[in-house]
Write a protein that holds these residues in place. Structure first.
Motif, mmCIF file in Angstrom:
data_model
loop_
_atom_site.group_PDB
_atom_site.id
_atom_site.type_symbol
_atom_site.label_atom_id
_atom_site.label_comp_id
_atom_site.label_asym_id
_atom_site.label_seq_id
_atom_site.Cartn_x
_atom_site.Cartn_y
_atom_site.Cartn_z
ATOM 1 N N TRP A 252 54.216 90.833 32.858
ATOM 2 C CA TRP A 252 55.306 91.059 32.430
ATOM 3 C C TRP A 252 56.376 90.714 33.399
ATOM 4 O O TRP A 252 56.305 90.840 34.594
ATOM 5 N N LEU A 253 57.603 90.663 32.631
ATOM 6 C CA LEU A 253 58.899 90.488 33.451
ATOM 7 C C LEU A 253 59.824 91.617 32.851
ATOM 8 O O LEU A 253 59.887 91.817 31.725
ATOM 9 N N SER A 254 60.710 92.017 33.713
ATOM 10 C CA SER A 254 61.742 93.022 33.176
ATOM 11 C C SER A 254 62.878 92.675 33.989
ATOM 12 O O SER A 254 63.156 92.206 35.023
ATOM 13 N N SER A 255 64.145 92.986 32.985
ATOM 14 C CA SER A 255 65.528 92.721 33.265
ATOM 15 C C SER A 255 65.929 93.954 34.375
ATOM 16 O O SER A 255 65.515 94.996 34.135
ATOM 17 N N ARG A 256 67.217 93.704 34.877
ATOM 18 C CA ARG A 256 68.058 94.562 35.608
ATOM 19 C C ARG A 256 68.698 95.196 34.467
ATOM 20 O O ARG A 256 69.426 94.716 33.633
ATOM 21 N N ILE B 107 60.879 90.066 41.997
ATOM 22 C CA ILE B 107 60.487 91.115 42.650
ATOM 23 C C ILE B 107 59.130 91.915 41.936
ATOM 24 O O ILE B 107 59.392 92.334 40.966
ATOM 25 N N PRO B 108 58.260 91.988 42.931
ATOM 26 C CA PRO B 108 56.978 92.704 42.411
ATOM 27 C C PRO B 108 57.181 94.223 42.039
ATOM 28 O O PRO B 108 58.003 94.772 42.683
ATOM 29 N N ALA B 109 56.713 94.430 40.797
ATOM 30 C CA ALA B 109 56.887 95.937 40.332
ATOM 31 C C ALA B 109 55.804 96.159 39.418
ATOM 32 O O ALA B 109 54.829 95.356 39.080
ATOM 33 N N VAL B 110 55.370 97.615 39.428
ATOM 34 C CA VAL B 110 54.305 98.083 38.722
ATOM 35 C C VAL B 110 54.751 98.929 37.499
ATOM 36 O O VAL B 110 53.733 99.117 36.667
ATOM 37 N N MET B 111 55.937 99.457 37.373
ATOM 38 C CA MET B 111 56.396 100.041 36.089
ATOM 39 C C MET B 111 57.819 99.428 35.808
ATOM 40 O O MET B 111 58.554 99.474 36.656
ATOM 41 N N ALA B 112 58.045 99.433 34.499
ATOM 42 C CA ALA B 112 59.416 99.203 33.779
ATOM 43 C C ALA B 112 59.427 99.789 32.619
ATOM 44 O O ALA B 112 58.384 100.273 31.974
ATOM 45 N N SER B 113 60.875 99.755 31.925
ATOM 46 C CA SER B 113 61.050 100.484 30.903
ATOM 47 C C SER B 113 60.975 99.450 29.382
ATOM 48 O O SER B 113 60.867 98.183 30.000
ATOM 49 N N PHE B 114 61.090 99.859 28.316
ATOM 50 C CA PHE B 114 61.238 98.903 27.241
ATOM 51 C C PHE B 114 62.671 98.340 27.317
ATOM 52 O O PHE B 114 62.994 97.915 26.043
ATOM 53 N N VAL B 115 63.432 98.517 28.112
ATOM 54 C CA VAL B 115 64.944 98.174 27.962
ATOM 55 C C VAL B 115 64.875 96.594 28.567
ATOM 56 O O VAL B 115 64.895 96.426 29.921
ATOM 57 N N SER B 116 64.513 95.606 27.858
ATOM 58 C CA SER B 116 64.328 94.322 28.237
ATOM 59 C C SER B 116 63.142 94.087 29.019
ATOM 60 O O SER B 116 63.282 93.770 30.219
ATOM 61 N N LEU B 117 61.991 94.078 28.415
ATOM 62 C CA LEU B 117 60.793 93.771 28.997
ATOM 63 C C LEU B 117 60.163 92.394 28.305
ATOM 64 O O LEU B 117 60.182 92.350 26.889
ATOM 65 N N PHE B 118 59.996 91.530 28.915
ATOM 66 C CA PHE B 118 59.422 90.114 28.564
ATOM 67 C C PHE B 118 57.937 90.119 28.655
ATOM 68 O O PHE B 118 57.491 90.177 29.736
ATOM 69 N N LEU B 119 57.286 89.911 27.548
ATOM 70 C CA LEU B 119 55.845 90.132 27.391
ATOM 71 C C LEU B 119 55.092 88.820 26.833
ATOM 72 O O LEU B 119 55.271 88.645 25.544
ATOM 73 N N PRO B 120 54.478 88.219 27.842
ATOM 74 C CA PRO B 120 53.691 87.092 26.999
ATOM 75 C C PRO B 120 52.569 87.527 26.232
ATOM 76 O O PRO B 120 52.139 88.741 26.327
ATOM 77 N N THR B 121 52.317 87.054 24.775
ATOM 78 C CA THR B 121 51.636 87.585 23.751
ATOM 79 C C THR B 121 50.122 87.734 24.396
ATOM 80 O O THR B 121 49.445 88.485 23.978
ATOM 81 N N ALA B 122 49.742 86.780 25.382
ATOM 82 C CA ALA B 122 48.468 86.983 25.947
ATOM 83 C C ALA B 122 48.081 88.381 26.667
ATOM 84 O O ALA B 122 47.117 88.894 26.600
ATOM 85 N N SER B 123 49.200 88.821 27.146
ATOM 86 C CA SER B 123 49.217 90.228 27.667
ATOM 87 C C SER B 123 48.897 91.107 26.686
ATOM 88 O O SER B 123 48.068 92.046 26.798
ATOM 89 N N VAL B 124 49.399 91.184 25.508
ATOM 90 C CA VAL B 124 49.266 92.036 24.302
ATOM 91 C C VAL B 124 47.978 91.768 23.862
ATOM 92 O O VAL B 124 47.002 92.798 23.813
ATOM 93 N N ARG B 125 47.419 90.615 23.798
ATOM 94 C CA ARG B 125 45.916 90.416 23.239
ATOM 95 C C ARG B 125 45.034 91.062 24.295
ATOM 96 O O ARG B 125 43.659 91.640 23.951
#
Length: 297
Positions: free
Chosen positions: A120-124, A154-172
């Motif tokens: 996933w990717l997360s915004s500031r 920047i590597p991270a391990v946790m993020a909020s759902f305030v602008s989370l970019f999620l490949p559908t492959a990750s969901v599956r």
């Protein structure tokens, strides 16, 4: 040249029509066109449904959940429905998230830089005054917030759902957010579930305003009295999140809850024992709480 990603925004809303309008306007102003905007309405009673249906947006999808499922239930519902519709990626956010015009473009640039190799990717996330929102600071470990936003990805391990970019492959592959959390820690749990298996990143060039009504960290000792009752979910859900980290996770939980207890004892606003009971009854409920992780069919 690679084929452009088909991205759907998923916005969860409940009785905040004015903020939702700002969010949707910001999404339509993006420098990259979204394939769709999904509005997941937790059965709002402020005219949200009628207002959204009247908006002249051909790519807007409205879904009413039928009852208030909480933020966690709304994101589980929206992630499931939008992922099943076949988009390449989902862009998750609350209704009080207002992305800058280039926010999506910067996420897609990070996707290209990483060649799609991420969970996933997360915004500031910024406050309306331009400062960083403390509640939305990503974590570089389960126990430590990101130190700065200098760098491309920047590597991270946790993020909020305030602008989370999620490949559908990750969901599956990793399933859906846990709807039973209702509120709080659903985003931390979900992003940590994925980051245990894949590298995940913050894309600081992608920026959003989080116009939240109650900024600050989640803590029953410092929050406003109107929100105290809902803290059962926070202390319960955090047990599910941190017990997966082993002994260190349990020690973290105990230290955090004891610190919050001490802070409550020092707080002059009263109802101390009610708040302390909320902390430890939530903790005890979390020890017994074993929600199922659901997957796309």
């Amino acid at each position: 040249m690679s084929k452009p990603l088909r991205v759907a925004a998923v916005v969860v809303t409940y009785n905040r029509l004015a903020l939702l309008r700002q969010c949707l306007q910001a999404l339509t102003n993006q420098t990259v066109t979204l394939a769709a905007i999904w509005v997941i309405d937790n059965a709002s009673t402020d005219g949200t449904g009628e207002a959204v249906r009247a908006m002249p947006l051909s790519h807007l999808v409205y879904r009413n959940t039928g009852r208030n499922l909480g933020g966690a239930g709304g994101f589980a519902y929206g992630t499931r429905e939008a992922a099943a519709a076949g988009y390449d990626a989902l862009w998750l956010m609350d209704d009080d998230t207002i992305p800058e015009n280039g926010a999506l473009e910067m996420l897609l640039r990070a996707d290209e830089n990483l060649q799609g190799n991420y969970g996933w990717l997360s915004s500031r996330a910024l406050a309306p005054d331009g400062s960083d929102q403390p509640m939305n600071r990503q974590r570089v470990t389960p126990y430590r917030d990101i130190g700065s936003y200098e760098g491309a990805e920047i590597p991270a391990v946790m993020a909020s759902f305030v602008s989370l970019f999620l490949p559908t492959a990750s969901v599956r592959k990793y399933g859906l957010p846990i709807a039973e959390f209702f509120i709080w820690s659903d985003d931390w749990e979900y992003t940590r579930r994925i980051s245990r298996k894949m590298s995940c990143y913050v894309a600081p060039a992608s920026r959003v305003i989080h116009a939240m009504q109650n900024p600050g960290t989640v803590n029953i000792a410092t929050d406003v009295p109107a929100r105290w009752e809902r803290y059962h979910y926070f202390y319960r859900n955090d047990v599910v999140l941190y017990r997966r980290e082993g002994l260190r996770g349990w020690l973290w939980l105990l230290a955090k809850d004891m610190w919050h207890t001490l802070q409550v004892l020092r707080d002059s606003r009263g109802h101390r024992w009610m708040r302390i009971r909320t902390i430890w009854k939530g903790f005890a409920a979390g020890v017994r709480f074993a929600p199922e992780i659901k997957y796309l069919r």
